[in-house]
Design an enzyme around this catalytic site. Structure first.
Site, PDB file in Angstrom:
ATOM      1  N   ARG A 105     -34.009 -51.578 -49.590  1.00  7.80           N
ATOM      2  CA  ARG A 105     -34.299 -50.572 -48.771  1.00  7.80           C
ATOM      3  C   ARG A 105     -34.838 -50.941 -47.458  1.00  7.80           C
ATOM      4  NH1 ARG A 105     -35.351 -48.957 -54.185  1.00  7.80           N
ATOM      5  NH2 ARG A 105     -33.965 -47.625 -54.809  1.00  7.80           N
ATOM      6  N   LYS A 127     -29.217 -49.200 -33.082  1.00  5.80           N
ATOM      7  CA  LYS A 127     -27.708 -48.638 -33.849  1.00  5.80           C
ATOM      8  C   LYS A 127     -27.288 -49.682 -34.594  1.00  5.80           C
ATOM      9  CE  LYS A 127     -25.873 -44.777 -31.080  1.00  5.80           C
ATOM     10  NZ  LYS A 127     -24.517 -44.535 -30.204  1.00  5.80           N
ATOM     11  N   GLU A 169     -19.416 -52.773 -19.587  1.00  7.62           N
ATOM     12  CA  GLU A 169     -20.615 -52.142 -20.168  1.00  7.62           C
ATOM     13  C   GLU A 169     -21.984 -52.194 -19.116  1.00  7.62           C
ATOM     14  OE1 GLU A 169     -21.361 -49.973 -22.751  1.00  7.62           O
ATOM     15  OE2 GLU A 169     -19.522 -50.396 -24.263  1.00  7.62           O
ATOM     16  N   LYS A 212     -31.306 -48.632 -20.437  1.00  4.62           N
ATOM     17  CA  LYS A 212     -30.991 -48.464 -21.813  1.00  4.62           C
ATOM     18  C   LYS A 212     -32.189 -47.965 -22.617  1.00  4.62           C
ATOM     19  CE  LYS A 212     -28.453 -48.799 -25.884  1.00  4.62           C
ATOM     20  NZ  LYS A 212     -27.247 -49.550 -26.757  1.00  4.62           N
ATOM     21  N   GLU A 222     -29.846 -39.987 -31.045  1.00  4.43           N
ATOM     22  CA  GLU A 222     -28.679 -39.557 -30.375  1.00  4.43           C
ATOM     23  C   GLU A 222     -28.454 -37.941 -30.630  1.00  4.43           C
ATOM     24  OE1 GLU A 222     -25.217 -42.279 -30.069  1.00  4.43           O
ATOM     25  OE2 GLU A 222     -23.897 -40.566 -29.530  1.00  4.43           O
ATOM     26  N   ARG A 226     -29.340 -39.489 -25.377  1.00  4.13           N
ATOM     27  CA  ARG A 226     -28.419 -40.842 -25.721  1.00  4.13           C
ATOM     28  C   ARG A 226     -27.320 -40.928 -25.497  1.00  4.13           C
ATOM     29  NH1 ARG A 226     -30.367 -45.269 -30.072  1.00  4.13           N
ATOM     30  NH2 ARG A 226     -28.753 -46.978 -29.728  1.00  4.13           N
ATOM     31  N   ASN A 230     -22.586 -42.958 -23.888  1.00  5.00           N
ATOM     32  CA  ASN A 230     -21.126 -42.930 -24.676  1.00  5.00           C
ATOM     33  C   ASN A 230     -20.239 -42.602 -23.199  1.00  5.00           C
ATOM     34  OD1 ASN A 230     -21.715 -43.211 -27.163  1.00  5.00           O
ATOM     35  ND2 ASN A 230     -22.030 -41.077 -27.372  1.00  5.00           N
ATOM     36  N   HIS A 233     -16.306 -43.715 -23.106  1.00  2.98           N
ATOM     37  CA  HIS A 233     -16.113 -44.083 -24.337  1.00  2.98           C
ATOM     38  C   HIS A 233     -14.860 -43.092 -25.011  1.00  2.98           C
ATOM     39  CE1 HIS A 233     -18.845 -47.326 -23.870  1.00  2.98           C
ATOM     40  NE2 HIS A 233     -18.939 -47.689 -25.128  1.00  2.98           N
ATOM     41  N   HIS A 237     -12.033 -45.409 -25.667  1.00  3.29           N
ATOM     42  CA  HIS A 237     -11.841 -45.486 -27.248  1.00  3.29           C
ATOM     43  C   HIS A 237     -10.436 -45.261 -27.780  1.00  3.29           C
ATOM     44  CE1 HIS A 237     -12.154 -44.573 -31.476  1.00  3.29           C
ATOM     45  NE2 HIS A 237     -12.658 -45.920 -31.486  1.00  3.29           N
ATOM     46  N   HIS A 252     -13.213 -54.564 -25.659  1.00  8.35           N
ATOM     47  CA  HIS A 252     -13.809 -53.098 -25.645  1.00  8.35           C
ATOM     48  C   HIS A 252     -14.389 -52.731 -24.245  1.00  8.35           C
ATOM     49  CE1 HIS A 252     -16.430 -49.973 -27.008  1.00  8.35           C
ATOM     50  NE2 HIS A 252     -17.583 -50.264 -26.242  1.00  8.35           N
TER      51      HIS A 252
HETATM   52  N1  GLY Z   1     -23.702 -47.970 -27.225  1.00  8.38           N
HETATM   53  C1  GLY Z   1     -24.441 -46.892 -27.164  1.00  8.38           C
HETATM   54  C2  GLY Z   1     -25.698 -46.523 -27.900  1.00  8.38           C
HETATM   55  O1  GLY Z   1     -26.296 -47.647 -28.164  1.00  8.38           O
HETATM   56  O2  GLY Z   1     -26.303 -45.269 -27.867  1.00  8.38           O
END
Ligand code: GLY
Length: 356
Positions: A105, A127, A169, A212, A222, A226, A230, A233, A237, A252
């Site tokens: 957990r 993330k 990026e 960031k 997000e 946030r 993207n 993307h 993507h 990527h």
């Molecule tokens: N890679 C985008 C984010 O971390 O929100």
């Protein structure tokens, strides 16, 4: 180098970051990408960190990879007080973070990103996730690492393809948050990305992490702000998936760069970006050797000109960020200024057919 902290990111050599993480007597474990295991093993051994080498690849960012890590932790009787380190590129940091966030957990974890892409993006912001049924990061958590140790000296041995991927990026982050540094970075990269020295890379990574971290601090899960991260993307993507399906994958970052060019064009079509600035973003990225979406799809997926718009439209329809008839799309208003918009899928498909 004196470690400097931005949010929970610590800049400096790993050997200087590790002591503060392992103090306190709890056991520490590490999942180390096999590609960098030789480099990190002596320090891990010196500080009594038990570690396993992990053969990282996108296919192994999966339940199989999770089982391998969780099985190893159980076998070594890691308890809830344990600290788990993830050392490697984005696959390793995403997967290790996910394993830590669900093992018993949730146990504490820290990351040591060793690629540019992981340093400027994947490892920062909490993330975690794995891929499932062909969908990237579809199973995951938001779980903040205790620390992210960034040492840009490790980038000196990064293959050029991976450096280029991370640079895309980094440029994305600068388009979002720093016009002046974006212009400066493009100028410097034109001289050859492989020629950038540690001082330049370190300044770039620090700035991107700062941008960031600020965005993540305002919106960890997000819900709004946030989403800006993207940028590039949605269509990037789609291009990445089409190339992968065709058996000629692109990195990527190459896909994100193509996605940023496309986002600039969509932003011009939507009337939020001057045509001249849209063209200049496109020219900047192309001058660094990045392709636009038609270029990627014709070269890697063998698509003819008339097949490009229908193929992209199909992917937009299936995008996981789509919500019924709407899709989140990040528009560029200017360098250093972007906005997340909800676009009607039909409208976006119309723009795609206009552009391509
Ligand atoms: N890679 C985008 C984010 O971390 O929100």
């Amino acid at each position: 180098m004196e470690p400097v902290s931005v949010e929970n990111v610590v800049f400096g050599p790993f050997g200087q970051c590790l002591p503060s993480l392992v103090q306190g007597g709890d056991r520490a474990f590490a999942v180390v990408d096999s590609a960098v295991a030789d480099r990190f093993a002596p320090v891990l051994d010196e500080f009594g960190v038990e570690w396993m080498a992990f053969r990282a690849s996108e296919e192994r960012k999966s339940f199989e990879g999770l089982q391998e890590i969780a099985g190893w932790l159980l076998e070594h009787e890691a308890d809830r007080g344990a600290l788990l380190l993830g050392i490697g590129g984005g696959v390793t940091t995403d997967l290790t973070g996910f394993a830590a966030s669900v093992y018993k957990r949730g146990i504490r974890y820290a990351l040591v990103p060793t690629t540019l892409l992981a340093q400027v993006d994947a490892a920062v912001g909490g993330k975690t996730g794995i891929d499932f049924h062909g969908c990237k990061n579809v199973i995951g958590t938001f779980s903040m690492p205790e620390a992210v140790c960034v040492d840009t000296a490790v980038l000196a041995s990064l293959p050029l393809e991976e450096l280029r991927s991370g640079m895309a990026e980094a440029l994305k982050t600068l388009v979002i948050g720093d016009a002046a540094m974006y212009r400066e970075a493009v100028e410097r990269m034109r001289g050859g990305m492989e020629r950038l020295g540690d001082n330049e890379l370190s300044a770039l990574v620090r700035r991107c992490v700062g941008i960031k971290s600020g965005i993540v601090a305002a919106d960890r899960t997000e819900k709004g702000e946030r989403m800006k991260l993207n940028l590039g993307h949605t269509l990037g993507h789609a291009a990445e998936s089409v190339c992968l399906e065709a058996g000629r994958p692109v990195t990527h970052g190459e896909a994100v760069a193509a996605g940023i060019i496309a986002a600039a064009a969509v932003s011009w079509k939507k009337g939020v970006l001057d045509r001249s600035l849209a063209e200049s973003i496109c020219n900047d990225l192309k001058s660094l050797g990045y392709s636009d979406i038609p270029g990627l799809l014709s070269r890697h997926a063998g698509l003819r000109e008339e097949e490009i718009a229908p193929k992209l439209s199909e992917f937009v329809l299936n995008d996981k960020k789509r919500n019924k008839d709407f899709i989140n799309f990040v528009l560029i208003r200017g360098l250093g200024s972007v906005m997340a918009e909800v676009l009607d899928v039909n409208e976006l498909q119309g723009i795609i057919h206009d552009l391509y």
